[in-house]
Design a protein around this motif. Structure first.
Motif, short mmCIF file in Angstrom:
data_model
loop_
_atom_site.label_atom_id
_atom_site.label_comp_id
_atom_site.label_asym_id
_atom_site.label_seq_id
_atom_site.Cartn_x
_atom_site.Cartn_y
_atom_site.Cartn_z
N ASN A 92 -0.53 12.43 2.86
CA ASN A 92 -0.57 10.97 3.00
C ASN A 92 -2.00 10.49 2.86
N CYS A 149 -4.83 7.15 1.37
CA CYS A 149 -5.02 5.77 0.93
C CYS A 149 -6.27 5.71 0.06
N ALA A 196 3.52 1.30 -0.08
CA ALA A 196 3.47 2.75 0.00
C ALA A 196 4.31 3.31 -1.12
N ARG A 238 5.65 6.86 -3.24
CA ARG A 238 5.81 8.30 -3.15
C ARG A 238 5.66 8.91 -4.52
N ASN A 260 1.99 10.60 -0.72
CA ASN A 260 2.28 9.20 -0.39
C ASN A 260 1.00 8.40 -0.46
N ILE A 276 -0.75 5.10 0.19
CA ILE A 276 -0.60 3.91 1.03
C ILE A 276 -1.71 2.95 0.66
N CYS A 287 -2.32 7.69 7.49
CA CYS A 287 -2.81 8.68 6.52
C CYS A 287 -3.57 9.82 7.18
N ARG A 307 5.63 5.06 8.91
CA ARG A 307 5.21 6.46 8.80
C ARG A 307 5.79 7.15 10.03
N GLU A 356 6.74 11.78 7.01
CA GLU A 356 7.22 11.05 5.84
C GLU A 356 6.95 9.56 5.95
N VAL A 357 6.86 8.96 4.77
CA VAL A 357 6.54 7.54 4.67
C VAL A 357 7.65 6.87 3.87
#
Ligand code: GDP
Ligand code: MG
Length: 597
Positions: A8, A10, A60, A62, A76, A78, A97, A213, A256-257
């Protein structure tokens, strides 16, 4: 998905440094968007974002990615909002994240907002991957800025990746580095579910779509969930992931997001930062960091055409469905009529909201000068929260508190002098100063928020030829010597022009406003004094001279029909006039006096 295969992350970047373009390349590389479906800035869905080139709401997405080890990972991405008004939303996206790409334009170097967000990311213990973008540009100076970034985050200049989001050069290598450097999420798979809301968007067809999240446990489709800040429970109607369009899944596990839909109609029921758990057998402790959204800047919004008032009310209600931080309540102004006192996170939030009201709802608006919230403590210990300067209490005041912010300014070192002058003039105090490289300086100031909402950005830009950047975050309040200055026309207060200012600046404000109004308000049939007053003490005065005699004397008293025509003409003009006591003021005069040029 096995958390070991999840990353995760950003992207922290200044506006225009290429975040959206980089996201586009990542979408293409992951294969989830075919080349022919590709459009620029795929993830920036809101039109206004696209036009202004900024990201207001995070998203977000994937991305499946097969790394050098031939394993397919789930990345992911974000997306964080980049602007200072949305610091709290940024901090929630970061909390979702484990890693952050620090993306910097190789022709520009790092900017204050990016630096502030980098500090936020470091506070959240994120793994930082420094990246220079736009290395295809002839003006790029990758060696210089790699050294600067290395100095700031304490790595080697060779650790700074170099990419071109435009051509795609270096982007695959970057994805491999994300897999290699960003730690996989950890959480308790067998605990009751806990998921953090990092975004919440109102969709006309589906109601509120909430981005989460998952930290612990599992969120499944047929579950009743609870919002831990309020205890409200909701039915879960849908769980899904965005890849890059929404796709339903059975549930979300540790790390998971994705998104959930519960059928609520208003984002205030699904707040950023809140923790979601199961309605029965749920977790007992919230995830850390939740804050109530709190407006910091207020302004009165009035329809230019009074009959648009109900349209404005409906429009504000609609915007609020999608904006938990927007507040409004009805307000009446003697000068401007019926309107609303609206609360915003900051100036950009105000500007965007106003632009949306005008564009999406076809409204023409007048807004009063933005002000902050004052806490006024009276000598009898009662307290007032003042969001409208004209409501500043009279009488025995013990203390006035104003909000302050911690500001970070970045600029080439030649501008240190002008910046210090500006910050001093704005009642700032210097907290520290560091050289990022030999010719770039970071300066840290504590400043009253009220001094920033009033043309600070413009002043900063003009004094530094556009090279300085500023970021700030709220930092409590302070006691200050503030007074209310009223503007009076022939002894009648014009509420829209009342301002709360520092005592030392009251005189200057009074002189400026009385001058402006004398120039803007046409002559009347009698002399009109324009005064500025603190309490009952007049601090500035101008006169608008009488006129009527002159107009009618042109008719030599004889030609009655011409006289009548003239009077009728005057009457016509009056329709667009507002009355302040006996004084007629054209609406344009209010508008120009309120605009901050
Ligand atoms: P954002 O505001 O950070 O999302 O930036 P955008 O992705 O919207 O990019 C801002 C501008 O820079 C756009 O005009 C892009 O086409 C351009 N841009 C982005 N990446 C590159 C790059 O690697 N090279 C060049 N030459 N231009 C780029
Ligand atoms: Mg963008």
């Amino acid at each position: 998905t096995d958390p070991a295969l999840i990353r995760n992350f950003c992207i922290i970047a200044h506006i225009d440094h290429g975040k959206s373009t980089l996201a586009d390349r990542m979408l293409q590389l992951s294969g989830i968007v075919e080349d022919r479906q590709m459009r620029a800035q795929y993830l920036d869905r809101m039109d206004i974002e696209r036009e202004r080139g900024i990201t207001i709401k995070s998203q977000a997405v994937r991305l499946p990615f097969t790394a050098l080890d031939d394993t397919t990972y789930v990345l992911n991405l974000i997306d964080t909002p980049g602007h200072v008004d949305f610091t709290y939303e940024v901090s929630r996206s970061l909390a979702a994240c484990e890693g952050a790409i620090l993306l910097v334009d190789a022709a520009q170097g790092i900017e204050a907002q990016t630096l502030a967000n980098l500090y936020l990311a470091l506070e959240h213990d994120l793994q930082i991957i420094p990246v220079l973008n736009k290395i295809d540009l002839p003006a790029a100076m990758p060696d210089k800025y790699a050294a600067e970034l290395a100095g700031i985050i304490g790595c080697e200049p060779t650790d700074v990746l170099r990419v071109s989001a435009k051509t795609g050069m270096g982007v695959e290598e970057l994805l491999n580095e994300i897999v290699r450097q960003v730690p996989p999420p950890v959480g308790e798979a067998d605990s009751p579910p806990r998921a953090m809301i990092f975004d919440s968007i109102y969709d006309t067809y589906r109601g509120v779509v909430t981005y989460v999240r998952v930290v612990d446990g599992h969120l499944g489709t047929r579950q009743r969930i609870e919002m831990m800040s309020t205890g409200a429970t909701h039915e879960m109607l849908e769980v899904g992931v965005i890849s890059p369009e929404p796709r339903k899944v059975d549930g979300l596990g540790v790390g998971e997001v994705g998104y959930i839909i519960t059928g609520v109609k208003d984002v205030r029921q699904s707040r950023v930062g809140d923790t979601i758990t199961a309605a029965s057998g749920g977790a007992s402790e919230m995830l850390p960091g939740y804050q109530d959204p709190k407006p910091m800047v207020f302004s009165g919004l009035y329809p230019l055409d009074g009959s648009d008032y109900p349209v404005l009310r409906d429009a504000l209600e609609k915007l609020q469905l999608n904006d938990a931080a927007l507040t409004f309540e009805p307000e009446t102004s003697a000068a401007l009529g019926f309107g609303f006192r609206c609360g915003f996170l900051g100036l950009l939030h105000l500007e965007i909201t106003r632009a949306r009201l005008e564009r999406e709802f076809n409204l023409e608006l007048i807004s009063t000068a933005p002000n902050v919230v004052y806490r006024v403590v009276m000598e009898d210990h009662t307290e007032h929260w003042v969001t409208n300067p004209s409501e500043f209490p009279e009488g025995k005041i013990a203390e006035v508190h104003e909000p302050i912010v911690k500001g970070t300014l970045l600029a080439p070192s030649e501008f240190v002098g002008p910046i210090m002058e500006l910050c001093q003039a704005r009642r700032g105090s210097l907290d520290g100063m560091d050289y990022l490289s030999e010719d770039r300086v970071e300066m840290r100031y504590t400043l009253p928020l009220a001094e920033i909402v009033f043309d600070f950005f413009d002043q900063l830009k003009s004094r530094t030829k556009g090279f300085a950047s500023l970021d700030y975050e709220p930092s409590g309040d302070q006691v200050a010597d503030l007074v209310k200055v009223d503007i009076l026309l022939q002894g009648e207060m014009v509420d829209a022009f009342s301002a709360v200012v520092h005592r030392d600046k009251a005189y200057a404000y009074g002189v400026e406003m009385t001058k402006k109004l004398r120039e803007l308000i046409p002559r009347q049939q009698f002399e009109v004094p324009v005064q500025a007053a603190v309490g009952s003490r007049v601090i500035a005065r101008e006169n608008i001279r009488a006129i009527r005699k002159d107009v009618l004397s042109k008719c030599y008293g004889g030609d009655i029909s011409r006289k009548r025509k003239l009077l009728e003409k005057q009457k016509e003009g009056k329709r667009k006039m507002k009355m302040v006591g006996r004084v007629e003021v054209p609406q344009e005069a209010f508008i120009s006096a309120l605009s901050t040029e």
